[in-house]
Design a protein around this motif. Structure first.
Motif, PDB file in Angstrom:
ATOM      1  N   MET A   1      41.705  58.129  38.506  1.00 12.08           N
ATOM      2  CA  MET A   1      41.516  56.687  38.486  1.00 12.08           C
ATOM      3  C   MET A   1      41.455  56.162  39.917  1.00 12.08           C
ATOM      4  N   ARG A   2      40.740  55.066  40.085  1.00  8.10           N
ATOM      5  CA  ARG A   2      40.758  54.372  41.371  1.00  8.10           C
ATOM      6  C   ARG A   2      41.866  53.325  41.288  1.00  8.10           C
ATOM      7  N   THR A   3      42.868  53.511  42.108  1.00  9.22           N
ATOM      8  CA  THR A   3      44.054  52.663  42.049  1.00  9.22           C
ATOM      9  C   THR A   3      44.285  51.998  43.391  1.00  9.22           C
ATOM     10  N   THR A   4      44.523  50.703  43.357  1.00  8.58           N
ATOM     11  CA  THR A   4      44.785  49.934  44.567  1.00  8.58           C
ATOM     12  C   THR A   4      46.254  49.545  44.612  1.00  8.58           C
ATOM     13  N   VAL A   5      46.868  49.714  45.769  1.00  8.78           N
ATOM     14  CA  VAL A   5      48.255  49.290  45.974  1.00  8.78           C
ATOM     15  C   VAL A   5      48.243  48.157  46.989  1.00  8.78           C
ATOM     16  N   ILE A   6      48.692  47.001  46.555  1.00  8.85           N
ATOM     17  CA  ILE A   6      48.782  45.822  47.422  1.00  8.85           C
ATOM     18  C   ILE A   6      50.234  45.691  47.868  1.00  8.85           C
ATOM     19  N   GLY A   7      50.481  45.910  49.147  1.00  4.72           N
ATOM     20  CA  GLY A   7      51.838  45.888  49.690  1.00  4.72           C
ATOM     21  C   GLY A   7      52.294  47.294  50.013  1.00  4.72           C
ATOM     22  N   THR A   8      52.390  47.604  51.298  1.00  5.27           N
ATOM     23  CA  THR A   8      52.730  48.973  51.708  1.00  5.27           C
ATOM     24  C   THR A   8      54.036  49.015  52.499  1.00  5.27           C
ATOM     25  N   LEU A  19      50.540  58.522  44.123  1.00  5.11           N
ATOM     26  CA  LEU A  19      49.257  58.405  43.429  1.00  5.11           C
ATOM     27  C   LEU A  19      48.227  59.363  44.017  1.00  5.11           C
ATOM     28  N   ALA A  20      48.154  59.418  45.349  1.00  9.97           N
ATOM     29  CA  ALA A  20      47.185  60.304  46.005  1.00  9.97           C
ATOM     30  C   ALA A  20      47.507  61.763  45.715  1.00  9.97           C
ATOM     31  N   ARG A  21      48.779  62.105  45.727  1.00  4.54           N
ATOM     32  CA  ARG A  21      49.192  63.487  45.468  1.00  4.54           C
ATOM     33  C   ARG A  21      48.791  63.940  44.061  1.00  4.54           C
ATOM     34  N   GLU A  22      48.761  62.996  43.124  1.00  4.30           N
ATOM     35  CA  GLU A  22      48.388  63.316  41.741  1.00  4.30           C
ATOM     36  C   GLU A  22      46.877  63.234  41.517  1.00  4.30           C
ATOM     37  N   GLY A  23      46.123  63.053  42.584  1.00  2.00           N
ATOM     38  CA  GLY A  23      44.672  63.114  42.482  1.00  2.00           C
ATOM     39  C   GLY A  23      43.956  61.800  42.259  1.00  2.00           C
ATOM     40  N   HIS A  24      44.674  60.707  42.307  1.00  4.96           N
ATOM     41  CA  HIS A  24      44.025  59.413  42.153  1.00  4.96           C
ATOM     42  C   HIS A  24      43.318  59.016  43.451  1.00  4.96           C
ATOM     43  N   GLU A  25      42.262  58.250  43.314  1.00  3.67           N
ATOM     44  CA  GLU A  25      41.578  57.674  44.471  1.00  3.67           C
ATOM     45  C   GLU A  25      42.333  56.393  44.824  1.00  3.67           C
ATOM     46  N   VAL A  26      42.958  56.373  45.988  1.00  3.95           N
ATOM     47  CA  VAL A  26      43.896  55.299  46.314  1.00  3.95           C
ATOM     48  C   VAL A  26      43.377  54.438  47.465  1.00  3.95           C
ATOM     49  N   VAL A  27      43.437  53.136  47.255  1.00  4.98           N
ATOM     50  CA  VAL A  27      43.106  52.166  48.300  1.00  4.98           C
ATOM     51  C   VAL A  27      44.343  51.300  48.524  1.00  4.98           C
ATOM     52  N   VAL A  28      44.685  51.047  49.761  1.00  4.34           N
ATOM     53  CA  VAL A  28      45.859  50.227  50.066  1.00  4.34           C
ATOM     54  C   VAL A  28      45.460  49.029  50.912  1.00  4.34           C
ATOM     55  N   TRP A  29      46.226  47.971  50.756  1.00  6.03           N
ATOM     56  CA  TRP A  29      46.050  46.779  51.588  1.00  6.03           C
ATOM     57  C   TRP A  29      47.410  46.160  51.821  1.00  6.03           C
ATOM     58  N   ASN A  30      47.594  45.646  53.030  1.00  2.00           N
ATOM     59  CA  ASN A  30      48.847  44.987  53.386  1.00  2.00           C
ATOM     60  C   ASN A  30      48.534  43.802  54.284  1.00  2.00           C
ATOM     61  N   ARG A  31      49.340  42.764  54.173  1.00  3.95           N
ATOM     62  CA  ARG A  31      49.124  41.590  55.025  1.00  3.95           C
ATOM     63  C   ARG A  31      49.221  41.951  56.493  1.00  3.95           C
ATOM     64  N   GLU A  48      40.220  46.708  54.684  1.00  5.34           N
ATOM     65  CA  GLU A  48      40.369  45.676  55.714  1.00  5.34           C
ATOM     66  C   GLU A  48      40.673  44.306  55.116  1.00  5.34           C
ATOM     67  N   ASP A  49      40.305  44.100  53.857  1.00  3.45           N
ATOM     68  CA  ASP A  49      40.589  42.818  53.222  1.00  3.45           C
ATOM     69  C   ASP A  49      40.989  43.055  51.769  1.00  3.45           C
ATOM     70  N   LEU A  50      41.680  42.079  51.195  1.00  2.00           N
ATOM     71  CA  LEU A  50      42.223  42.232  49.854  1.00  2.00           C
ATOM     72  C   LEU A  50      41.124  42.358  48.813  1.00  2.00           C
ATOM     73  N   ALA A  51      40.100  41.529  48.895  1.00  2.00           N
ATOM     74  CA  ALA A  51      39.017  41.578  47.914  1.00  2.00           C
ATOM     75  C   ALA A  51      38.354  42.946  47.907  1.00  2.00           C
ATOM     76  N   GLY A  52      38.133  43.506  49.093  1.00  2.00           N
ATOM     77  CA  GLY A  52      37.538  44.829  49.181  1.00  2.00           C
ATOM     78  C   GLY A  52      38.436  45.899  48.607  1.00  2.00           C
ATOM     79  N   ALA A  53      39.754  45.713  48.738  1.00  2.00           N
ATOM     80  CA  ALA A  53      40.700  46.682  48.189  1.00  2.00           C
ATOM     81  C   ALA A  53      40.683  46.676  46.670  1.00  2.00           C
ATOM     82  N   VAL A  54      40.548  45.491  46.087  1.00  2.00           N
ATOM     83  CA  VAL A  54      40.625  45.349  44.636  1.00  2.00           C
ATOM     84  C   VAL A  54      39.316  45.711  43.947  1.00  2.00           C
ATOM     85  N   ALA A  55      38.197  45.434  44.595  1.00  2.00           N
ATOM     86  CA  ALA A  55      36.890  45.655  43.973  1.00  2.00           C
ATOM     87  C   ALA A  55      36.731  47.105  43.519  1.00  2.00           C
ATOM     88  N   GLY A  56      36.351  47.286  42.271  1.00  2.00           N
ATOM     89  CA  GLY A  56      36.100  48.620  41.739  1.00  2.00           C
ATOM     90  C   GLY A  56      37.321  49.375  41.277  1.00  2.00           C
TER      91      GLY A  56
END
Length: 285
Positions: A1-8, A19-31, A48-56
């Motif tokens: 799954m493509r999973t986004t984590v907001i807040g690192t 998530l990455a260790r279990e094979g998920h495609e992970v995107v992160v974003w932090n303020r 680089e931005d929240l919208a880009g992190a969430v998209a897809g």
């Protein structure tokens, strides 16, 4: 799954790694972008931005500090959230906070799970958290691969958003109480001229023993609270939510307010950013 984590922060970073260790495609974003960029690599992409992190994303996990922090990103998150994506709201916000976030999300609340977690830094890094989930069963099932990657098990708290957050407050009240109680026992031993280590030795293996007393008792004995698994000021924030929830339910708040006062005292003495074991300093003369 493509999973986004907001807040690192401590928890979000650990969850992203699991998530990455279990094979998920992970995107992160932090303020604070540097915190997200520090995780890039090994299956983790820093947006680089929240919208880009969430998209897809198939699943979006928010692991932010409090209700206001989640509300600050809600509009942009909802605007970028895919029609089939699940929003897993994991910040500790209490039932009232969960309801406020759902209201702010509008129609997107129908794709939201209330899913705070039990555990601190190491369980987050090990994928061994306990996920408390409330919301539609179909959403839990859809998000389950991501929940299984960050947690050892999922405890269902019902269909209503806010039920899992209510359970989280009950669980964290126990964490705050056990830690403060351990601090009091060690301080009382010391005040009477007894080696405080003997308290931990005495309860070990008995009916009143708990592993957490030993985990938090160790830094209390050394006075080194720099290894932060759960920041003391974070406990204070959660205890404030507990007091409000108890008052709303017509429950006496005497014990909660007393425990909160101890953490307040430790924070006032300069230990707010240290581990919650620093509540031991509240018992210093």
């Amino acid at each position: 799954m493509r999973t986004t984590v907001i807040g690192t922060g401590i928890m979000g970073a650990g969850m992203a790694g699991s998530l990455a260790r279990e094979g998920h495609e992970v995107v992160v974003w932090n303020r604070t972008a540097e915190k997200a960029r520090a995780l890039a690599g090994d299956g983790i992409e820093a947006a680089e931005d929240l919208a880009g992190a969430v998209a897809g994303a198939d699943v979006v996990i928010t692991m932010l500090y409090d209700t206001d922090a989640v509300l600050a990103v809600t509009d942009e998150l909802v605007g970028a959230l895919g029609a089939d994506a699940v929003w897993v709201q994991s910040a500790t916000v209490g039932p009232d906070g969960a309801r406020r976030i759902a209201e702010a999300a509008g129609n997107a609340a129908g794709r939201m799970l209330d899913a705070p977690v039990l555990g601190t830094k190491k369980p987050a890094e090990d994928g061994a958290l306990v996920v408390l989930a409330s919301g539609p069963a179909a959403l839990v099932e859809k998000a389950q691969p991501a929940l299984d990657a960050v947690g050892s098990r999922t405890v269902r708290a019902g269909e209503d958003l806010g039920a899992a957050s209510a359970l989280k407050l009950a669980c964290n009240s126990w964490v705050g109480l056990v830690t403060a109680g351990t601090a009091q026992a060690l301080a009382l031993a010391s005040a009477q001229g007894v080696d405080p280590q003997l308290f931990l030795d005495a309860i070990e293996g008995g009916a009143v023993d708990t592993p957490y007393a030993h985990v938090k008792g160790k830094p209390m004995l050394t006075g080194d609270y720099s290894a932060v698994s759960f920041a003391l000021d974070g406990v204070r924030k959660d205890l404030g939510l507990m007091v409000s929830a108890a008052e709303s339910g017509g429950m006496p708040t005497d014990l909660l307010r007393t425990v909160l006062g101890l953490y307040d005292r430790a924070s006032e003495r300069g230990h707010g950013a240290e581990d919650l074991a620093a509540v031991r300093t509240a018992f210093a003369g």
